[in-house]
Write an enzyme that holds these catalytic residues in place. Structure first.
Site, PDB file in Angstrom:
ATOM      1  N   SER A  62       0.891  -1.173   0.000  1.00 39.31           N
ATOM      2  CA  SER A  62       0.000   0.000   0.000  1.00 39.31           C
ATOM      3  C   SER A  62       0.922   1.214   0.000  1.00 39.31           C
ATOM      4  CB  SER A  62      -0.871   0.019   1.254  1.00 39.31           C
ATOM      5  OG  SER A  62      -1.624  -1.165   1.335  1.00 39.31           O
ATOM      6  N   LYS A  70      -6.579   2.101  -3.116  1.00 37.46           N
ATOM      7  CA  LYS A  70      -6.321   1.381  -1.857  1.00 37.46           C
ATOM      8  C   LYS A  70      -6.354   2.351  -0.666  1.00 37.46           C
ATOM      9  CE  LYS A  70      -4.849  -1.409   1.320  1.00 37.46           C
ATOM     10  NZ  LYS A  70      -5.693  -2.424   1.936  1.00 37.46           N
ATOM     11  N   LYS A  99      -0.840   5.083   8.117  1.00 39.10           N
ATOM     12  CA  LYS A  99      -0.093   5.429   6.895  1.00 39.10           C
ATOM     13  C   LYS A  99      -1.057   5.569   5.715  1.00 39.10           C
ATOM     14  CE  LYS A  99       1.127   2.159   4.448  1.00 39.10           C
ATOM     15  NZ  LYS A  99       1.595   0.962   3.736  1.00 39.10           N
TER      16      LYS A  99
END
Ligand code: NAD
Length: 302
Positions: A95, A170, A239
């Site tokens: 990711s 994503k 994140k």
């Protein structure tokens, strides 16, 4: 069958690479952790013989690493790209940051190589069972070529668009997931304070319009059980939320609710909970009470 370089044998990469090896592909693996590499080669002895082959022998090189910065460092400074053959297909399944992925794609293209970003959703369980949802960015031809590998690791592949768009999708998916975790946990705590057992409220959510992946697959399994063992830490979720927020800022989208959500997750990381499983938010977001009980504890006191 292909020769596949696979870099990053962590919670996700280990079972994903394992499935590729079990499907008959030749795997050349790399990880900072020699223990992870040794465990992989012991579990998949057919891969052991291929380890001496250099990156030039790989048709495809897959990365499953924590961040864009690490992917770039490993591929560009770590001399993986320098050792690879022309036309190698690089697939970044981490990711990562969409604009950095666009730049990495351009660098690889300049060198006569190809790039697809193909992050995944479905957690460690999905990686083990080959049930990941894969979202891919890249040319139609490259994504089409990669699909035969995606079918070994996942249950679906959606071609989102050009390079970087898989990583954008994503991050946006995980923004929604992070908000869902936070609001579901808050609802459970409000209900609990009113006297509704969280198990019962979860049943209500799952039978009603408030149901989500959080209510269906996380609350009973990882939160109320007290196992907090989904395999996806708060740090990685934060994140992803930060990536989505950076994208919103870059594109001039205000995204007020998303900012509140990001603050909540960032604060938790600042307080040192980054390595904890993200389902631990059930305990962390209830700081006004002294403890959060597990299902067993609640039943014992019922
Ligand atoms: P992880 O931390 O378990 O694994 C990362 C692996 O990369 C580790 O084995 C580590 O040793 C290795 N590594 C780190 N730096 C390296 C380097 N410089 N060279 C070689 N190896 C290096 O992470 P994970 O949970 O497997 O996640 C990987 C990626 O997938 C992340 O981007 C994460 O956000 C994403 N993701 C995770 C989940 C999940 O449920 N864990 C689900 C979907 C997506």
């Amino acid at each position: 069958m292909s020769t596949i370089g696979f870099i990053g044998l962590g919670n996700m990469g280990f079972p994903m690479a394992g499935r590729l090896a079990e499907a008959g592909h030749t795997l050349i693996v790399q990880d900072l952790s020699t223990e992870a590499v040794e465990k992989f080669l012991t579990t998949h002895p057919t891969a052991a013989a291929a380890q001496k082959a250099g990156w030039q022998n790989a048709d495809v090189i897959i990365t499953m690493l924590p961040t864009s910065a690490i992917v770039e460092a490993v591929l560009l400074k770590g001399r993986v790209v320098a050792g690879a053959s022309l036309n190698t297909l690089f697939i970044d399944m981490s990711s990562a940051e969409p604009t950095r992925s666009q730049q990495l794609g351009a660098v690889l293209e300049e060198k006569g190589m190809r790039y697809v970003d193909a992050p995944v959703s479905g957690g460690v369980r999905g990686a083990v069972n080959g049930q990941l949802a894969i979202m891919a960015g890249g040319s139609s031809a490259d994504v089409h070529e990669a699909k035969r590998l995606f079918e070994v690791m996942g249950k679906s592949t959606i071609h989102v668009g050009a390079p970087g768009s898989g990583h954008a999708a994503k991050a946006l998916n995980n923004l929604v997931s992070a908000a869902s975790v936070a609001v579901t946990v808050e609802a459970l705590h409000i209900g609990e304070r009113f006297g509704i057992d969280p198990q019962t409220l979860t049943e209500v959510l799952n039978a009603s319009s408030g149901r989500s992946n959080t209510s269906e697959n996380k609350v009973a399994q990882f939160m109320l059980s007290g196992s907090f063992g989904s395999g996806f830490p708060i740090g990685l979720m934060t994140k992803d939320v930060n990536i989505a927020l950076a994208l919103a800022e870059e594109l001039g989208v205000e995204a007020e609710l998303s900012h509140h959500c990001a603050e909540l997750w960032r604060k938790t990381v600042e307080e040192g909970f980054g390595p904890e499983d993200h389902t631990k938010m059930y305990a962390l977001l209830d700081r006004s009470t002294s403890t959060v009980s597990t299902t067993e504890e609640r039943q014992a006191h019922a």
